[in-house]
Structures are given as structure tokens and as C-alpha cells.
Design an enzyme around this catalytic site. Structure first.
Site: not given
Ligand code: GLN
Length: 490
Positions: A78, A153, A177
Site C-alpha cells: 500500500k 482504503s 481498510s
Molecule cells: N472507511 C474508513 C474511513 O474512511 C476507514 C478507512 C481506513 O481504515 N483507513 O476512515
């Protein structure tokens, strides 16, 4: 079977038997990337030459009888993690030309285990999102269904593994994410206990929630990858000096003596029937494998989304203050004063969702509102954590859905941030409580169009209980018979 669709275990066996070299395996992933990534957009940057030279090194190590546990395994990373000498954009224009000067601890560990780093994969900007569409360098696409989101994400991570471009990936999980994209792309992902894996070299979103973890093709591979990255690190003050168990040894057959908790609040309003049905089928399979099943309750669940979006944005507003146009990345040129540099660099460098969250977090922390928002959210967070402690008095593993729905069409929810935030309801509480949580493939959608979209099952356990989590995942995988299968890329 083409080597790029093998599991880590299969590829390792083939390499140990000298039927496959790491250089060939890496080349087959690079070829796959060349063939499909123009459409899937999983990768932000590919380091073909670097990967092949690491692969040749792994082959030489193996020839000398010194192969590490991940020798020659091609992995995607990532773009929130620092890999020395490679770009680290975090999906943002503000870091477009930033090249990481050092390796994150997890990268050091992967390299020491012999892994091959293929390149950096797409993500929502600063990991803020659930679809990967806020990535400044193009949105990845779900390899199970053209025009559908892969989740986020860590969307690029999930796509690269599901589509045969990388054997495994490292992602990060602040509120789901790793688990959510794993679920929407039909693979396995684990968010370890907070403090289990070092965050050194992970570009911060919300420091009290962020955790690095692997996305893999099956549970056995997940255990191997987790093994490689875990352990205490003095460079992360929240890393815990806990012994690291043998995760592969935890993958034993049979669920006798394990208590499965069914949290009733996770089967509430807004959940699609077939998503609930997949989770219930998983629970039944575990019961038949010998587990005891008990009903539990997490009464603070209705507050999780509000608490998360205050805590996460407050921490983000503070973490993202460092992108000032001076220290890192993008700097606006036409500036008259220092304030002008800050204002123009930040307005032009950050995307809309990141700005929304910085504003929300700054508001929640500001004098006069701090007590009502950030402080109150922190207090309720403790109550949420207490709910889990009480639940884990009654059971060892909580089983539930991961996301309320399977994947949805690209762009269809992007103008409704609140709907996206609400979609995180089933994953964010694990981060608020700091407990480990996994997503395991559970089934495929049969209603609606399109059919055949992957649906995951979420498992959660108490702090540092990754072994029972992985054991349960292993039994679920066996009982449901949904092992690894490459996405059809129709
Ligand atoms: N969807 C969640 C957010 O937008 C989690 C994102 C994540 O785990 N980085 O914050």
C-alpha cells in the site's frame, strides 16, 4: 496453474522443489501487471527492475540453503508505507514526488524474510475512504465486476492479490481498510491487535487506530505474512513487547472448546439479507465443526460511527498539519508570504475528502467544542471497549458480516459521504477497541445484478488473540469450501 495465481505456500513448495524460480515467479506477476493493470489501476508505481533483482537474490539464497520464510514471494505494498527509494504518495497529490528515504519496519521485516517488493498500490487519499476512489492517481476497479468498487482504503492491495498481480499485499486498517476491500474482492485480510505490528514508516492517518496487516489468498498465507511482520519495535512507542506465537501452528482442525459469539447489533438495520445469510451460514458451519455458539450484545454499537468520525478526524487534522508545503512534497509556487505557502499548498495539494476531514477534526478539537466532541467521543470509546471486554467474557470469537452490502458501482456513492461513513459501521469498532479482526471469504451474492460478487465474514477476538482468530478462520475456510480462486476478470 500459472505461478502468479499460486498461494504463498504453493509457490514456496514449487521453488523448494526447483520447479519454479523466484525470478520466473516475479516475471509472471510483472507480466500480469502489464496485461491487466491498465484497466484495474491497482498499482501507482511498479519497480520491475528492483523486484527482479530481489528475486535473483532470493534464488541465490535458496541455492545456498538460506531461503527465508517468504523467499522469492512477490508482494505489493500500500502506498502509505515507506519502501526505501520508492515513491510513497499515500494516494495524494501533496506527496506526488515524495520518495521514501527509509524502509518501514514491516518492509525491513519482509525483506529480511526474502520477500520481493513489486511496487506500490492504490489507496484512498491518506487512507480516508471505503472505495479507493479518492486516490489522486486513478481509482482501482473490482476484478470480479467491471465498473464496481474494490473497497478501500487498501483497494489496490486487494485488487492486486485477487487479480493475480501479487501473491500477497500489505495494507493498513484504521476503520476497516484491510477487511472491507478483502471482503469485496473475495480474499482474506487481518487487522492485528493495536500494538502487534509496528507503525514505524506507515504514513499516519489516525495514530490511535492505524494498524498494518496483510491481505492474502488464504488463511495459511495470512498466518505466514503476519508472522513475518509482527513483533516489538522500539521505533514505535505503541508497539507492544509481546511474544509472537507460531501462527501457522494455530491452524488446527476442529472448533471444540471455542465459543463463538453472535453479536445481535451486527445483524441490524441496513444489512442486506444475503450478507446476513452468509454470516449465519458461517456460524452454522463453525457450530458443526464443534464450536459452542452464544448470543452476545454490544450495546454501544449505535455510537460507533459518530465516535470513530470524531476521533479519526481529530487525529488526522493533527497528523496532516505536517504537510505545509515546506517539509514534504507539493509546494505552491506563486506565494507572497509563509501563510500564503501554507494556504495555497494545502488547498491545491489535498483532495476534497481529506479537506473535509481536516476541517471536521479541527472543529472537534477547537476550544469551546473540545469537551462536547473530542472528549465526549473519547469517553464513549472507553464504553465501546468495555462492551468488547464483557462480550469476550462469554465467547472467544465474534462472528458477523464485514460490510452491510457487497460491492457497488464506481461513483455511485461518492457524492454522499455520510452514506459511505455509515457503511463502515461493522468494522470501525475493532479499531476503537484495539482488538484483532479478520475478513474471510464467506460466499457470493445471488440476488440482484450483478450476481457472484464476493461476500466476506468478519471474525473478531480479544487483544492479542490472533491465534484463535486464525484457527477459526482456518476452520471456516475448510467448512465453507471457499478457498482461493482468482477473480474472473470478466
Ligand atoms: N472507511 C474508513 C474511513 O474512511 C476507514 C478507512 C481506513 O481504515 N483507513 O476512515
Amino acid at each position: 496453474m500459472p505461478s502468479n495465481t499460486m498461494t504463498i505456500a504453493e509457490a514456496t513448495r514449487a521453488m523448494a522443489a526447483r520447479q519454479l524460480s523466484a525470478a520466473e515467479l516475479t516475471q509472471s506477476c510483472l507480466d500480469r501487471i502489464k496485461d491487466v493493470d491498465g484497466r484495474l489501476h491497482a498499482f501507482i508505481s511498479v519497480d520491475g527492475e528492483g523486484a527482479l533483482s530481489q528475486a535473483r537474490q532470493a534464488d541465490a539464497d535458496r541455492a545456498r540453503g538460506q531461503a527465508g520464510p517468504l523467499a522469492g514471494i512477490p508482494i505489493s505494498i500500500k502506498d502509505a508505507l515507506c519502501v526505501k527509494g520508492l515513491p510513497a504518495t499515500c494516494g495524494s497529490k501533496i506527496l506526488e514526488h515524495f520518495v521514501a528515504p527509509y524502509d518501514a519496519t514491516v518492509i525491513e521485516r519482509l525483506k529480511a524474510a526474502g520477500a520481493v517488493i513489486l511496487g506500490k498500490v492504490a489507496m484512498d487519499e491518506f487512507a480516508m475512504g471505503s472505495t479507493s476512489e479518492t486516490c489522486a492517481f486513478g481509482a482501482p476497479e473490482n476484478p470480479w465486476q467491471p465498473g464496481y468498487v474494490p473497497g478501500g482504503s487498501s483497494g489496490g492491495s486487494a485488487v492486486s492479490v485477487a487479480a493475480g498481480e501479487a501473491l500477497a499485499s500489505l495494507g493498513s486498517d484504521t476503520g476497516g481498510s484491510i477487511r472491507q476491500p478483502a471482503s469485496l474482492c473475495g480474499i482474506t485480510g487481518i487487522k492485528p491487535t493495536y500494538g502487534r505490528v509496528s507503525r514505524y514508516g506507515l504514513i499516519a492517518y489516525a495514530s490511535s487506530l492505524d494498524q498494518v496487516g496483510p491481505l492474502c489468498r488464504d488463511v495459511a498465507d495470512t498466518a505466514l505474512m503476519l508472522q513475518a511482520i509482527c513483533g516489538h519495535d522500539r521505533r514505535d512507542s505503541t508497539s507492544m513487547a509481546m511474544p509472537v506465537p507460531d501462527f501457522t501452528a494455530a491452524l488446527t482442525d476442529g472448533m471444540k472448546g471455542v465459543r463463538i459469539g453472535v453479536p445481535k447489533e451486527y445483524f441490524g438495520e441496513g444489512l442486506e439479507d444475503e450478507v446476513a445469510a452468509v454470516a449465519r451460514q458461517g456460524i452454522e458451519a463453525l457450530r458443526q465443526a464443534g464450536a459452542e455458539v452464544v448470543d452476545v450484545s454490544l450495546p454501544q454499537m449505535p455510537y460507533c460511527v459518530a465516535v470513530y468520525y470524531l476521533v479519526a478526524t481529530a487525529e488526522a487534522s493533527s497528523n496532516l498539519a505536517r504537510y505545509d508545503g515546506v517539509h514534504y512534497g507539493f509546494r505552491a509556487e506563486d506565494c507572497q508570504s509563509l501563510l500564503d505557502v501554507y494556504e495555497k499548498s494545502r488547498s491545491r495539494g489535498f483532495g476534497a475528502e481529506v479537506k473535509r476531514r481536516i476541517l471536521l477534526g479541527t472543529y472537534a478539537l477547537s476550544a469551546g467544542y473540545y469537551d462536547a466532541y473530542y472528549k465526549k467521543a473519547s469517553q464513549v470509546r472507553t464504553l465501546i471497549k468495555n462492551d468488547f471486554t464483557a462480550a469476550f467474557d462469554q465467547c472467544d470469537v465474534l462472528v458477523s458480516p464485514v460490510t452491510p452490502t457487497p460491492a457497488w458501482p464506481l461513483a455511485s456513492r461518492q457524492d454522499d459521504p455520510l452514506a459511505l461513513y455509515l457503511g463502515d459501521i461493522l468494522t470501525i469498532s475493532a479499531n476503537l477497541a484495539g482488538i484483532p479482526a479478520m475478513s474471510v471469504p464467506g460466499g457470493f451474492s445471488v440476488k440482484g445484478t450483478p450476481k457472484g460478487l464476493p461476500i466476506g465474514i468478519q471474525l473478531q477476538a480479544g487483544h492479542f488473540q490472533e491465534e484463535v482468530l486464525l484457527k477459526t478462520a482456518h476452520n471456516l475456510e475448510k467448512a465453507l469450501g471457499i478457498g482461493w480462486r482468482p477473480a474472473p476478470l470478466v
